[in-house]
Design an enzyme around this catalytic site. Structure first.
Site, PDB file in Angstrom:
ATOM      1  N   ASP A 126      38.518  49.255  42.885  1.00  0.00           N
ATOM      2  CA  ASP A 126      38.751  48.616  41.527  1.00  0.00           C
ATOM      3  C   ASP A 126      38.024  49.462  40.682  1.00  0.00           C
ATOM      4  O   ASP A 126      37.388  48.928  39.759  1.00  0.00           O
ATOM      5  CB  ASP A 126      38.757  47.151  41.381  1.00  0.00           C
ATOM      6  CG  ASP A 126      39.662  46.517  42.360  1.00  0.00           C
ATOM      7  OD1 ASP A 126      40.558  46.946  42.927  1.00  0.00           O
ATOM      8  OD2 ASP A 126      39.093  45.439  42.812  1.00  0.00           O
TER       9      ASP A 126
ATOM     10  N   GLU B  23      49.381  43.118  40.348  1.00  0.00           N
ATOM     11  CA  GLU B  23      48.268  42.625  39.964  1.00  0.00           C
ATOM     12  C   GLU B  23      47.421  43.836  39.267  1.00  0.00           C
ATOM     13  O   GLU B  23      48.155  45.278  39.158  1.00  0.00           O
ATOM     14  CB  GLU B  23      47.393  42.035  40.771  1.00  0.00           C
ATOM     15  CG  GLU B  23      47.139  43.039  42.210  1.00  0.00           C
ATOM     16  CD  GLU B  23      46.178  42.262  43.332  1.00  0.00           C
ATOM     17  OE1 GLU B  23      45.957  41.125  43.112  1.00  0.00           O
ATOM     18  OE2 GLU B  23      46.126  42.887  44.173  1.00  0.00           O
TER      19      GLU B  23
END
Length: 321
Positions: A41, A208
């Site tokens: 991420d 997401e």
């Protein structure tokens, strides 16, 4: 002669296809990077002082630095110790999916704290004068969600649009949401509307990690679809839609709303690069760069840093180079 004519006709046909159709058949590999490549991420920024910093899930918001965007060094963590309030959301004080930006003379770091499989979650914010690890001051909660809410307060990404500050966020629990922030505090405006930007018609609504950028007159919502965090079995991929308003509605190139499961496929796994997602975008010398993680199928599914330039087609859609 016939073979050459067929080749020319095939090339001409490919040139006439929409960018999204071409992109669906082949994807570029990430640009070569060296050093500390293990990451998840990633959020990346070119610092005002020169060089680059990347923050990520793992550690107490793990940090990497680079002088040239190619070789990356381990730079420890954003914080020396977890702020005490993080433990309200998991037993280890584990933060997820940070987002770094620069605004009003300061660097801002947003992040999430939660536990797997629950929407008992919170997004926090910290500021720094330099953007470097060890210089961050935490300011507490920006937005929270609980088991009675229809959204999940994780995966934040901030954008300044039309004189106002906004944060997209979300995961499963009906998908991607957006809320307005107070530019002075960096926290959610009290009583602000929670806008709905994207979801899928099929449970568990696997979309997401939103990130929004402006290009031309449109806003572009990038998000990660399908399964994360399963190593070589991950099916993460990046899709995109656009809108003339930062709060939506967002549609793909066919006109399908992202609230109806739409989204043009921008990048997916190929070869050794499995489960491409957890994306963010940053500007570097006037160009847009896509940062993401992939799971390396030739290294036991280890998550690593992917970087690619983004270009834009004549009709205003992003392409990965």
């Amino acid at each position: 002669m016939r073979q050459r004519l067929a080749t020319l006709l095939a090339a001409a046909t490919l040139a006439l296809l929409p960018a999204t159709a071409q992109a669906s058949t082949t994807y570029p590999d990430p640009q070569p990077v060296t050093g500390r490549r293990i990451i998840h991420d990633p959020t990346v920024l070119r610092l005002k002082s020169g060089g680059y910093v990347a923050y990520s899930t793992g550690g107490i918001i793990g940090a990497r630095t680079s002088k040239d965007r190619v070789h990356w060094d381990d730079a420890g963590n954003a914080f020396a110790a977890p702020p005490s309030w993080w433990y309200e959301y998991n037993a280890t004080g584990d933060p997820w999916a940070p987002d770094i930006s620069y605004r009003a003379g300061r660097y801002w770091l947003y992040y999430a704290v939660s536990s797997w499989g629950t929407n008992h979650s919170a997004i926090g914010v910290a500021t720094s004068p330099t953007g470097l690890p060890g210089t961050w001051t935490d300011h507490g909660k920006v937005l929270t969600s609980g088991t009675t809410d229809a959204w999940n307060a994780i995966d934040p990404a901030v954008i300044h649009a039309d004189g106002r500050l906004w944060m997209s966020f979300g995961s499963y629990w009906t998908g991607i949401r957006m809320v307005e922030l107070n530019p002075m505090t960096g926290k959610a405006v009290q009583g602000a509307t929670v806008h709905h930007l994207a979801t899928r018609p099929d449970a568990p609504y696997a979309v997401e990690g939103p990130y929004i950028v402006r290009h031309g007159r449109s806003y572009y919502l990038f998000a990660s679809y399908d399964q994360c965090c399963a190593g070589v079995h991950s099916t993460y991929k990046i899709r995109v839609g656009r809108s003339t308003s930062v709060t939506g509605p967002y549609v793909d190139s066919t006109g399908t709303s992202l609230l109806d499961g739409g989204g043009d496929l921008l990048l997916e796994g190929h070869g050794r690069y499995v489960g491409t997602g957890g994306e963010s975008i940053f500007r570097d010398r006037g160009r847009d760069v896509l940062a993401y993680h992939y799971y390396d199928a030739e290294d036991d599914g280890t998550p690593k840093l992917g970087l690619n330039r983004l270009s834009w087609t004549r009709d205003g859609w992003p392409r990965v180079l």
